[in-house]
Design an enzyme around this catalytic site. Structure first.
Site, PDB file in Angstrom:
ATOM      1  N   CYS A  14       0.807  -1.223   0.000  1.00 21.00           N
ATOM      2  CA  CYS A  14       0.000   0.000   0.000  1.00 21.00           C
ATOM      3  C   CYS A  14       0.838   1.271   0.000  1.00 21.00           C
ATOM      4  O   CYS A  14       0.590   2.197  -0.777  1.00 21.00           O
ATOM      5  CB  CYS A  14      -0.987  -0.012   1.156  1.00 21.00           C
ATOM      6  SG  CYS A  14      -0.241  -0.025   2.802  1.00 21.00           S
ATOM      7  N   HIS A  57      -2.757   0.728   6.811  1.00 21.01           N
ATOM      8  CA  HIS A  57      -3.104   0.653   5.389  1.00 21.01           C
ATOM      9  C   HIS A  57      -3.492   2.045   4.919  1.00 21.01           C
ATOM     10  O   HIS A  57      -3.981   2.866   5.701  1.00 21.01           O
ATOM     11  CB  HIS A  57      -4.249  -0.331   5.158  1.00 21.01           C
ATOM     12  CG  HIS A  57      -4.498  -0.605   3.713  1.00 21.01           C
ATOM     13  ND1 HIS A  57      -3.642  -1.370   2.936  1.00 21.01           N
ATOM     14  CD2 HIS A  57      -5.500  -0.209   2.883  1.00 21.01           C
ATOM     15  CE1 HIS A  57      -4.113  -1.448   1.705  1.00 21.01           C
ATOM     16  NE2 HIS A  57      -5.226  -0.736   1.643  1.00 21.01           N
ATOM     17  N   HIS A  77      -6.121   1.973  -3.977  1.00 20.58           N
ATOM     18  CA  HIS A  77      -5.114   1.443  -3.048  1.00 20.58           C
ATOM     19  C   HIS A  77      -4.598   0.101  -3.553  1.00 20.58           C
ATOM     20  O   HIS A  77      -5.172  -0.504  -4.476  1.00 20.58           O
ATOM     21  CB  HIS A  77      -5.723   1.261  -1.648  1.00 20.58           C
ATOM     22  CG  HIS A  77      -6.761   0.169  -1.603  1.00 20.58           C
ATOM     23  ND1 HIS A  77      -6.637  -0.948  -0.815  1.00 20.58           N
ATOM     24  CD2 HIS A  77      -7.943   0.023  -2.271  1.00 20.58           C
ATOM     25  CE1 HIS A  77      -7.685  -1.736  -0.977  1.00 20.58           C
ATOM     26  NE2 HIS A  77      -8.502  -1.161  -1.854  1.00 20.58           N
TER      27      HIS A  77
END
Length: 348
Positions: free
Chosen positions: A258, A307, A319
């Site tokens: 990420c 994240h 993402h």
């Protein structure tokens, strides 16, 4: 009598061999889950996708159990192969037949397209494709088999040592073209941010004595900027990599995690540090109403931000997910809404 016994023995051997082969073929389309297996590792091993595995096995989540039997979407893939198959040429100049091991990303890259273009051209609503599926690979039926595209011509400066900004340019791109650093380019042009405009004249020679031209920006509305990045370009760059698989620690189009995905997209415009998710959280400024280009953070497996993604607007974000690769998701999704920590604005 001995001949009859020999014949019976040979028959048993042949019959046993046939039964073994039939059994092997019957089990070629299923796999039993072992310790350490995940849907992602199995999809990679058997040249398919997480979505396809979940679809054929009617799974509503990514959870699987040891000794669980899963069907493999591709009936023609009996065993995983370590040898990468080279895609064959398309059946016609404008179509391509999907081969074992293909993904939308792989096909799009081969034909110099983005995954979004490929999905739009074929009216696909997901990243799932199947062996022998015929895909359109460009909009013209008269197109020939794709060839390696010619490199773009190197932009040139005029007699005064200046360069006119073109669509898609960034300070990083221009500085690299003219063998300068971004800091040098900003210094000789008196720039206080990384925002530039189409048709803007920039000095690209440190020895140039010409003063900075006063050419006004184009009358068209400039791309939105968050102060350090061209947001429109940032989002466009990010969407180019939809479908790229997840890779822990990955920072290249062969695989992203990420924060590595965020780093790579930003690096296309500015010189920046490779932060972790927690690092981006700590150096960015909180915003109560996120705008396109802002960073959104989530708590997925431990305390604090673990994240992140890029906010696109309309409560959508892009993402690199561990089970999806690069994809677009919604903040209203039940999984993400429970884990949302907030939005922040990154400033170099």
């Amino acid at each position: 009598m001995k001949k009859r016994q020999l014949a019976l023995s040979l028959g048993a051997i042949v019959g046993g061999t046939f039964l073994y082969q039939a059994s092997a073929e019957a089990s070629a389309s299923t796999v039993q889950v072992k310790a350490g297996d995940t849907l992602w590792s199995l999809s990679t091993k058997y040249h398919t996708t997480v979505e396809a595995l979940k679809s054929v096995n009617k799974l509503s989540s990514n959870t699987i159990r040891i000794r669980q039997t899963l069907s493999i979407p591709s009936a023609s893939t009996s065993q995983p192969s370590n040898k990468e198959e080279k895609p064959s040429a398309p059946a016609t100049g404008s179509t391509y037949k999907v081969q074992s091991g293909d993904t939308l990303w792989k096909v799009a890259t081969r034909f110099n397209m983005s995954v979004e273009e490929l999905k739009r051209l074929n009216a696909l609503s997901s990243n799932i494709i199947y062996i022998n599926q015929t895909l359109k690979v460009n909009g013209s039926n008269s197109a020939s088999t794709p060839t390696t595209s010619k490199p773009a011509e190197t932009p040139s400066k005029d007699a005064n040592g200046t360069y006119k900004v073109q669509r898609g340019d960034s300070l990083s791109k221009i500085a690299s073209t003219f063998h300068m650093s971004v800091s040098e380019l900003k210094q000789i042009n008196g720039l206080t941010s990384n925002t530039i405009y189409v048709n803007q004249q920039l000095k690209v020679s440190k020895s140039s004595q010409t003063t900075t031209p006063t050419t006004k920006p184009s009358t068209s509305t400039p791309s939105t900027s968050n102060g350090t990045l061209n947001v429109s370009q940032m989002i466009s760059d990010a969407k180019r990599y939809i479908g790229v698989p997840y890779k822990w620690g990955g920072t290249t189009p062969s695989g992203f995690d990420c924060s590595g995905f965020i780093y790579y997209v930003m690096k296309q415009q500015i010189s920046t540090t490779r932060y972790t998710t927690a690092g981006y959280w700590s150096v960015s400024t909180p915003v109560s109403n996120p705008q396109p280009g802002d960073l959104v953070f989530f708590n997925t497996y431990s305390s604090g931000p673990t994240h992140m993604g890029i906010y696109l607007g309309n409560r959508q974000f892009i993402h690199a997910g561990s089970s999806t690769g690069v994809t677009i998701a919604s903040l209203d999704n039940s999984y993400w809404s429970k884990r949302y920590l907030g939005a922040k604005r990154f400033a170099k």
